[in-house]
Design an enzyme around this catalytic site. Structure first.
Site, mmCIF file in Angstrom:
data_model
loop_
_atom_site.group_PDB
_atom_site.id
_atom_site.type_symbol
_atom_site.label_atom_id
_atom_site.label_comp_id
_atom_site.label_asym_id
_atom_site.label_seq_id
_atom_site.Cartn_x
_atom_site.Cartn_y
_atom_site.Cartn_z
ATOM 1 N N ARG A 120 -0.796 -2.583 -6.596
ATOM 2 C CA ARG A 120 -1.168 -3.651 -5.651
ATOM 3 C C ARG A 120 -2.100 -4.649 -6.326
ATOM 4 O O ARG A 120 -1.968 -5.862 -6.160
ATOM 5 C CB ARG A 120 -1.814 -3.023 -4.423
ATOM 6 C CG ARG A 120 -2.182 -3.989 -3.304
ATOM 7 C CD ARG A 120 -2.552 -3.162 -2.068
ATOM 8 N NE ARG A 120 -3.261 -3.935 -1.064
ATOM 9 C CZ ARG A 120 -2.675 -4.686 -0.136
ATOM 10 N NH1 ARG A 120 -1.360 -4.791 -0.116
ATOM 11 N NH2 ARG A 120 -3.392 -5.329 0.763
ATOM 12 N N TYR A 151 -10.341 -10.535 -6.134
ATOM 13 C CA TYR A 151 -9.410 -10.541 -7.259
ATOM 14 C C TYR A 151 -9.689 -11.703 -8.207
ATOM 15 O O TYR A 151 -9.394 -11.622 -9.397
ATOM 16 C CB TYR A 151 -7.971 -10.631 -6.742
ATOM 17 C CG TYR A 151 -7.494 -9.381 -6.057
ATOM 18 C CD1 TYR A 151 -7.089 -8.269 -6.789
ATOM 19 C CD2 TYR A 151 -7.450 -9.301 -4.670
ATOM 20 C CE1 TYR A 151 -6.659 -7.112 -6.158
ATOM 21 C CE2 TYR A 151 -7.016 -8.149 -4.033
ATOM 22 C CZ TYR A 151 -6.621 -7.058 -4.779
ATOM 23 O OH TYR A 151 -6.193 -5.920 -4.158
ATOM 24 N N ARG A 202 0.845 -1.178 0.000
ATOM 25 C CA ARG A 202 0.000 0.000 0.000
ATOM 26 C C ARG A 202 0.891 1.242 0.000
ATOM 27 O O ARG A 202 2.068 1.184 0.387
ATOM 28 C CB ARG A 202 -0.899 0.019 1.233
ATOM 29 C CG ARG A 202 -1.807 -1.200 1.386
ATOM 30 C CD ARG A 202 -2.568 -1.131 2.697
ATOM 31 N NE ARG A 202 -3.501 -2.245 2.859
ATOM 32 C CZ ARG A 202 -3.212 -3.395 3.478
ATOM 33 N NH1 ARG A 202 -1.998 -3.562 4.004
ATOM 34 N NH2 ARG A 202 -4.109 -4.353 3.589
ATOM 35 N N HIS A 218 -2.492 2.053 -5.839
ATOM 36 C CA HIS A 218 -3.212 0.826 -5.508
ATOM 37 C C HIS A 218 -3.368 -0.072 -6.727
ATOM 38 O O HIS A 218 -3.562 -1.285 -6.586
ATOM 39 C CB HIS A 218 -4.578 1.154 -4.909
ATOM 40 C CG HIS A 218 -4.964 0.249 -3.782
ATOM 41 N ND1 HIS A 218 -4.329 0.244 -2.553
ATOM 42 C CD2 HIS A 218 -5.903 -0.723 -3.701
ATOM 43 C CE1 HIS A 218 -4.871 -0.662 -1.764
ATOM 44 N NE2 HIS A 218 -5.826 -1.269 -2.441
ATOM 45 N N HIS A 258 -4.408 -9.034 4.057
ATOM 46 C CA HIS A 258 -5.852 -8.907 4.233
ATOM 47 C C HIS A 258 -6.282 -9.643 5.500
ATOM 48 O O HIS A 258 -5.822 -10.758 5.765
ATOM 49 C CB HIS A 258 -6.603 -9.504 3.034
ATOM 50 C CG HIS A 258 -6.539 -8.669 1.808
ATOM 51 N ND1 HIS A 258 -6.743 -9.178 0.538
ATOM 52 C CD2 HIS A 258 -6.291 -7.341 1.640
ATOM 53 C CE1 HIS A 258 -6.633 -8.207 -0.351
ATOM 54 N NE2 HIS A 258 -6.363 -7.091 0.294
ATOM 55 N N LYS A 302 -1.783 -2.100 7.553
ATOM 56 C CA LYS A 302 -3.190 -1.837 7.840
ATOM 57 C C LYS A 302 -3.696 -2.852 8.861
ATOM 58 O O LYS A 302 -3.413 -4.046 8.760
ATOM 59 C CB LYS A 302 -4.018 -1.921 6.556
ATOM 60 C CG LYS A 302 -5.465 -1.484 6.728
ATOM 61 C CD LYS A 302 -6.190 -1.475 5.398
ATOM 62 C CE LYS A 302 -7.629 -1.000 5.569
ATOM 63 N NZ LYS A 302 -8.361 -0.985 4.280
#
Length: 316
Positions: free
Chosen positions: A263, A295, A164, A260, A286, A192
């Site tokens: 990513r 995805y 990120r 992003h 995640h 994150k």
């Protein structure tokens, strides 16, 4: 659904008058990323104006008016959407988190179950594929940065580690490491969700980054991507955005890409290479596998062709 009153008049009158604008600041302080705080602040303010709330504790909060107010503010009535379902889901997630914080601190009497029920997110569907870079386009972007070692190293980590923007700006030289077998790794510290993770680096990515660090003569505690402006000592997320979008433009690529997008390119590339969603989940950091599985919807027919199932041997 019948209105469900969450506090009696006497209870409401006994509580102090706390406005949502006062309550939002301590709530935002519980979030770890600046961009998350900005997005949540905007979504909550939008919802509060749509709900016409001022004093949280003196408003008789009902599950039905929470739902109506949020739908009005975000345009998420079942009939039409003025925002994508993903954008509405993000805004509703912000409002759910804020109301749960207010419940835990005694500012509302809405239960977690009512908050979840009245602010359920719309079904997430793939509206359009993610904009990603093909291998040829990635080569063109690197060629556009041939005389910029720092920017080349930054893009190498964006595409080769799926970081990120906030993780790129927070990376330090000491986060690069090697294991006993000589493989290169990048440690992402407090990504994150305030989670650490380890990401393997291919030899070519490690070489590009290592060459830049050696040329810069950076110390182990230095930020990997420094900045001469500001007090933090590291590059800003806005500058990361500028570097990547300028490189894409210089390479003559017409797609609308962001940090992003790199990513997304990394994630879809790992899936195409045969990595399982569970592996990609760990690489991306995640918290939920369902986030990673989005995805999968962006794999095209050519990616599925190799998985055609043959009949068992011996069947004519």
């Amino acid at each position: 659904m019948n209105a469900i009153t969450t506090a009696t008049p006497t209870t409401i009158d006994a509580l102090p008058a706390v406005t949502w604008a006062e309550a939002i600041e301590p709530f935002l302080n519980t979030l770890d990323l600046p961009q998350t705080r900005r997005a949540y602040r905007a979504a909550i303010a939008e919802a509060m104006h749509g709900l016409a709330w001022q004093h949280l504790t003196r408003s008789r909060l009902h599950a039905d008016n929470v739902s109506r107010g949020a739908c009005g503010a975000f345009g998420c009535a079942r009939a039409t959407f003025r925002l994508s379902s993903a954008s509405v889901a993000l805004k509703l997630a912000a409002l759910r988190a804020f109301l749960k914080f207010c419940r835990l601190t005694g500012l509302t009497r809405l239960t977690s179950e009512l908050i979840a029920y009245s602010l359920a997110s719309p079904s997430a569907t793939v509206v359009k594929p993610y904009e990603v870079l093909t291998p040829n386009e990635q080569s063109r972007v690197f060629a556009a940065l041939s005389d910029r070692p720092r920017d080349r190293a930054l893009v190498a980590l964006a595409l080769g580690a799926g970081l990120r923007a906030s993780e790129l700006t927070g990376a330090k030289v000491c986060d690069l490491t090697s294991d006993d077998e000589g493989a290169d790794w990048l440690r992402v510290v407090q990504g994150k969700g305030r989670k650490d993770r380890m990401i393997p680096l291919s030899p070519d990515v490690a070489q590009v980054v290592g060459d830049y660090i050696a040329k810069r003569k950076a110390k182990r505690d230095d930020y990997m991507f420094d900045s001469r402006q500001g007090e933090t000592g590291h590059m800003t997320a806005a500058r990361v955005w500028q570097i990547i979008t300028n490189a894409v433009k210089t390479a003559g690529i017409k797609k609308r890409l962001s940090p992003h997008s790199c990513r997304h390119t990394y994630a879809i590339g790992r899936l195409k290479a045969g990595a399982s969603p569970a592996i990609v989940q760990k690489l991306l950091g995640h918290s939920s596998l369902s986030t990673t599985q989005r995805y999968i919807d962006h794999l095209d027919l050519a990616d599925l062709k190799q998985w055609a199932a043959p009949l068992p041997a011996g069947i004519q």
